[in-house]
Scaffold this motif. Structure first.
Motif, mmCIF file in Angstrom:
data_model
loop_
_atom_site.group_PDB
_atom_site.id
_atom_site.type_symbol
_atom_site.label_atom_id
_atom_site.label_comp_id
_atom_site.label_asym_id
_atom_site.label_seq_id
_atom_site.Cartn_x
_atom_site.Cartn_y
_atom_site.Cartn_z
ATOM 1 N N PRO A 129 -21.025 -3.187 22.186
ATOM 2 C CA PRO A 129 -22.125 -3.243 23.156
ATOM 3 C C PRO A 129 -22.825 -1.894 23.305
ATOM 4 C CG PRO A 129 -20.208 -4.414 23.986
ATOM 5 C CD PRO A 129 -19.771 -3.746 22.726
ATOM 6 N N ILE A 130 -24.137 -1.945 23.437
ATOM 7 C CA ILE A 130 -24.938 -0.726 23.532
ATOM 8 C C ILE A 130 -24.698 -0.027 24.875
ATOM 9 C CG2 ILE A 130 -27.292 0.167 23.672
ATOM 10 C CD1 ILE A 130 -26.529 -0.603 20.866
ATOM 11 N N ASP A 131 -24.515 1.286 24.809
ATOM 12 C CA ASP A 131 -24.445 2.109 26.015
ATOM 13 C C ASP A 131 -25.862 2.595 26.318
ATOM 14 O OD1 ASP A 131 -24.181 4.084 27.942
ATOM 15 O OD2 ASP A 131 -22.269 4.807 27.155
ATOM 16 N N PRO A 132 -26.503 2.101 27.364
ATOM 17 C CA PRO A 132 -27.905 2.453 27.632
ATOM 18 C C PRO A 132 -28.089 3.898 28.086
ATOM 19 C CG PRO A 132 -27.015 1.129 29.433
ATOM 20 C CD PRO A 132 -25.967 1.146 28.361
ATOM 21 N N THR A 133 -26.993 4.601 28.409
ATOM 22 C CA THR A 133 -27.110 5.989 28.858
ATOM 23 C C THR A 133 -27.107 6.973 27.702
ATOM 24 O OG1 THR A 133 -24.719 6.385 29.104
ATOM 25 C CG2 THR A 133 -25.872 5.345 30.961
ATOM 26 N N VAL A 134 -26.852 6.489 26.495
ATOM 27 C CA VAL A 134 -26.766 7.355 25.318
ATOM 28 C C VAL A 134 -28.015 7.146 24.466
ATOM 29 C CG1 VAL A 134 -25.397 7.953 23.288
ATOM 30 C CG2 VAL A 134 -24.260 7.159 25.366
ATOM 31 N N ARG A 135 -28.527 8.223 23.905
ATOM 32 C CA ARG A 135 -29.716 8.061 23.064
ATOM 33 C C ARG A 135 -29.677 9.028 21.883
ATOM 34 N NH1 ARG A 135 -33.976 11.700 23.780
ATOM 35 N NH2 ARG A 135 -33.557 13.331 25.327
ATOM 36 N N PHE A 136 -30.391 8.661 20.843
ATOM 37 C CA PHE A 136 -30.575 9.543 19.698
ATOM 38 C C PHE A 136 -31.743 10.482 19.993
ATOM 39 C CE2 PHE A 136 -27.951 6.547 17.403
ATOM 40 C CZ PHE A 136 -27.311 7.337 16.464
ATOM 41 N N ARG A 162 -24.935 13.514 22.680
ATOM 42 C CA ARG A 162 -23.571 13.903 23.022
ATOM 43 C C ARG A 162 -22.667 13.652 21.819
ATOM 44 N NH1 ARG A 162 -23.340 9.768 27.815
ATOM 45 N NH2 ARG A 162 -25.542 10.330 27.666
ATOM 46 N N THR A 163 -21.483 14.221 21.854
ATOM 47 C CA THR A 163 -20.531 14.009 20.770
ATOM 48 C C THR A 163 -19.986 12.586 20.832
ATOM 49 O OG1 THR A 163 -19.887 16.334 20.753
ATOM 50 C CG2 THR A 163 -18.340 14.776 19.771
ATOM 51 N N ALA A 164 -19.935 11.930 19.700
ATOM 52 C CA ALA A 164 -19.428 10.567 19.611
ATOM 53 C C ALA A 164 -18.056 10.556 18.937
ATOM 54 C CB ALA A 164 -20.396 9.700 18.807
ATOM 55 N N GLN A 202 -25.825 5.232 13.695
ATOM 56 C CA GLN A 202 -24.960 4.653 14.722
ATOM 57 C C GLN A 202 -23.980 5.688 15.262
ATOM 58 O OE1 GLN A 202 -21.479 2.251 13.975
ATOM 59 N NE2 GLN A 202 -22.291 0.560 15.174
ATOM 60 N N GLY A 203 -23.735 5.594 16.557
ATOM 61 C CA GLY A 203 -22.688 6.377 17.190
ATOM 62 C C GLY A 203 -21.749 5.443 17.918
ATOM 63 N N GLU A 204 -20.444 5.660 17.764
ATOM 64 C CA GLU A 204 -19.433 4.860 18.453
ATOM 65 C C GLU A 204 -18.797 5.734 19.522
ATOM 66 O OE1 GLU A 204 -15.123 3.160 17.243
ATOM 67 O OE2 GLU A 204 -16.752 2.509 15.932
ATOM 68 N N LEU A 205 -18.789 5.256 20.759
ATOM 69 C CA LEU A 205 -18.331 6.058 21.894
ATOM 70 C C LEU A 205 -17.155 5.386 22.586
ATOM 71 C CD1 LEU A 205 -21.840 5.924 22.136
ATOM 72 C CD2 LEU A 205 -21.118 8.179 22.975
ATOM 73 N N ARG A 207 -18.233 1.552 23.222
ATOM 74 C CA ARG A 207 -19.659 1.277 23.246
ATOM 75 C C ARG A 207 -20.305 1.892 22.006
ATOM 76 N NH1 ARG A 207 -21.181 -2.315 27.485
ATOM 77 N NH2 ARG A 207 -19.337 -2.291 28.839
ATOM 78 N N SER A 208 -21.573 1.586 21.817
ATOM 79 C CA SER A 208 -22.271 2.160 20.671
ATOM 80 C C SER A 208 -23.704 2.516 21.033
ATOM 81 C CB SER A 208 -22.256 1.196 19.474
ATOM 82 O OG SER A 208 -22.941 -0.007 19.771
ATOM 83 N N SER A 209 -24.288 3.328 20.175
ATOM 84 C CA SER A 209 -25.708 3.654 20.253
ATOM 85 C C SER A 209 -26.255 3.532 18.842
ATOM 86 C CB SER A 209 -25.915 5.066 20.792
ATOM 87 O OG SER A 209 -27.292 5.357 20.954
ATOM 88 N N GLN A 210 -27.480 3.076 18.698
ATOM 89 C CA GLN A 210 -28.023 2.851 17.360
ATOM 90 C C GLN A 210 -29.519 3.085 17.326
ATOM 91 O OE1 GLN A 210 -27.044 -1.308 16.642
ATOM 92 N NE2 GLN A 210 -28.897 -2.026 17.627
ATOM 93 N N LYS A 211 -29.987 3.396 16.146
ATOM 94 C CA LYS A 211 -31.423 3.527 15.918
ATOM 95 C C LYS A 211 -31.674 3.407 14.426
ATOM 96 C CE LYS A 211 -35.442 6.005 17.651
ATOM 97 N NZ LYS A 211 -35.913 7.079 18.541
#
Length: 286
Positions: A33-40, A70-72, A122-125, A132-136
Motif C-alpha cells: 500500500p502507498i504511503d501518502p506521506t512519502v514522495r520522490f 527519506r531513507t527506505a 520504487q521505495g519500500e518502507l 508501505r511503498s512509494s512509487q513513480k
C-alpha cells in the motif's frame, strides 16, 4: 482460415489483494500500500546522443536517477529501452537502506531510430510489521537520425521540416511493429471492451487517475502491473514450450485493461515472433 501464431497465456500475478508479505531473499519488485506521506524528490530518465560516432556506430547515453525524501528499507529502479518498437536494453538497481539510486548505460547503435524509455522507481518502507511503498514512473523519447543524406542528429520534438519528415517516418515504422500485436488481439478479444495503451504511455498516469478509478486505485493497479512485468517480462518471458526467453527483441508491451477493471492483459511478440499474452486479475481493496 489462416494459421494463428502460437499464443502463451500466463498469470502476471494473482488477484490484487494488498497485504504485508515477507519479501523473498532474491531481487524482486513487490507492491505494498502507498504511503501518502512519502514522495520522490527526483525521478528522471534521460536519453542523449553523443555528438561523434565511434567507428560506424553512434552512442546513446541512458541515465536513470531517483531520490526519495527519506531513507527506505529497500530502493529499486527498473528501466526499459525500446528502439523502433522493440526492446534493446534494460537496467535495474536494488539497494537496501537508500534514498537515491543512479544508473547509466551507453549503447552503440546504428541507423535512424526512435528510442523510447520508461522507468519504474520504487521505495519500500518498513515501520515494524507495517510495510508501505512509494512509487513513480519516468520516461524519455529521443529521435536519432543516422543517414548518409543528413548529419548525425537527435531531437525530442521535431521543429524543422526535415525533422518532421524523419519523425513521421520513424513513427510509422514503430507503429507498424507495435500495431501487429494489437491487430492479433483484435481477433481474440472484443476491442470495445478494453482500454488500450502501450507501456511507454503509462507514464502519464503519474499525475492523473485512469478513467473511473480513484488515484489510490490507479496506483494499486500500476504497482501490481509493474510487479508482474518485472517477474514475467523483465526477467524473462515464458514461452509455450516452457522455455524462458530474454525479452530483448520483443515488441513494446501492449496493455489492454477491461473497462470494468476486472482484469488486464499485457501482450508482446518475442524476438522469434511468438505472441505472448500475460493476464492479471484485478481486485481493489483498501
Amino acid at each position: 482460415m489462416k494459421r494463428l501464431l502460437s499464443i502463451c497465456i500466463f498469470l502476471l500475478s494473482f488477484v490484487i489483494i494488498i497485504q504485508a508479505l515477507k519479501r523473498p531473499a532474491h531481487e524482486a519488485i513487490m507492491f505494498f500500500p502507498i504511503d501518502p506521506t512519502v514522495r520522490f524528490t527526483t525521478a528522471e530518465t534521460k536519453l542523449s546522443l553523443q555528438p561523434k560516432k565511434k567507428e560506424t556506430r553512434y552512442v546513446v547515453d541512458w541515465i536513470v536517477t531517483s531520490s526519495l525524501d527519506r531513507t527506505a528499507y529497500l530502493r529499486q529502479d527498473v528501466s526499459l529501452l525500446f528502439a523502433n518498437g522493440r526492446l534493446v536494453a534494460t537496467q535495474t538497481k536494488w539497494k537496501k537502506n537508500r534514498k537515491s539510486l543512479i544508473q547509466q548505460k551507453q549503447l552503440k547503435q546504428k541507423g535512424s531510430r526512435l528510442f523510447q524509455a520508461i522507468s519504474y522507481h520504487q521505495g519500500e518502507l518498513h515501520n515494524g510489521n507495517d510495510i508501505r511503498s512509494s512509487q513513480k514512473m519516468s520516461g524519455d523519447v529521443l529521435y536519432v537520425i543516422d543517414s548518409s543524406f543528413a548529419p548525425l542528429q537527435s531531437f525530442r520534438k521535431p521543429t524543422t521540416a526535415e525533422q518532421k519528415t524523419w519523425a513521421n517516418t520513424l513513427n510509422k515504422q514503430t507503429q507498424t511493429i507495435v500495431n501487429k500485436t494489437a491487430n492479433q488481439m483484435g481477433n481474440i478479444l472484443p476491442a470495445d471492451d478494453y482500454y488500450h495503451l502501450y507501456l511507454p504511455e503509462l507514464v502519464q498516469y503519474n499525475e492523473q487517475p485512469f478513467m473511473d478509478l480513484t488515484t489510490n486505485e490507479t496506483e494499486m493497479m500500476i504497482g501490481n502491473l509493474w510487479e508482474g512485468l518485472y517477474k514475467n517480462y523483465f526477467l524473462g518471458i515464458k514461452k509455450q514450450n516452457g522455455s524462458i526467453e530474454s525479452p530483448i527483441g520483443s515488441t513494446v508491451p501492449l496493455i489492454l485493461i477491461k473497462k470494468d477493471y476486472s482484469k488486464l492483459f499485457v501482450v508482446t511478440e518475442t524476438a522469434d515472433r511468438e505472441l505472448v499474452i500475460l493476464k492479471q486479475l484485478l481486485e481493489f481493496t483498501q
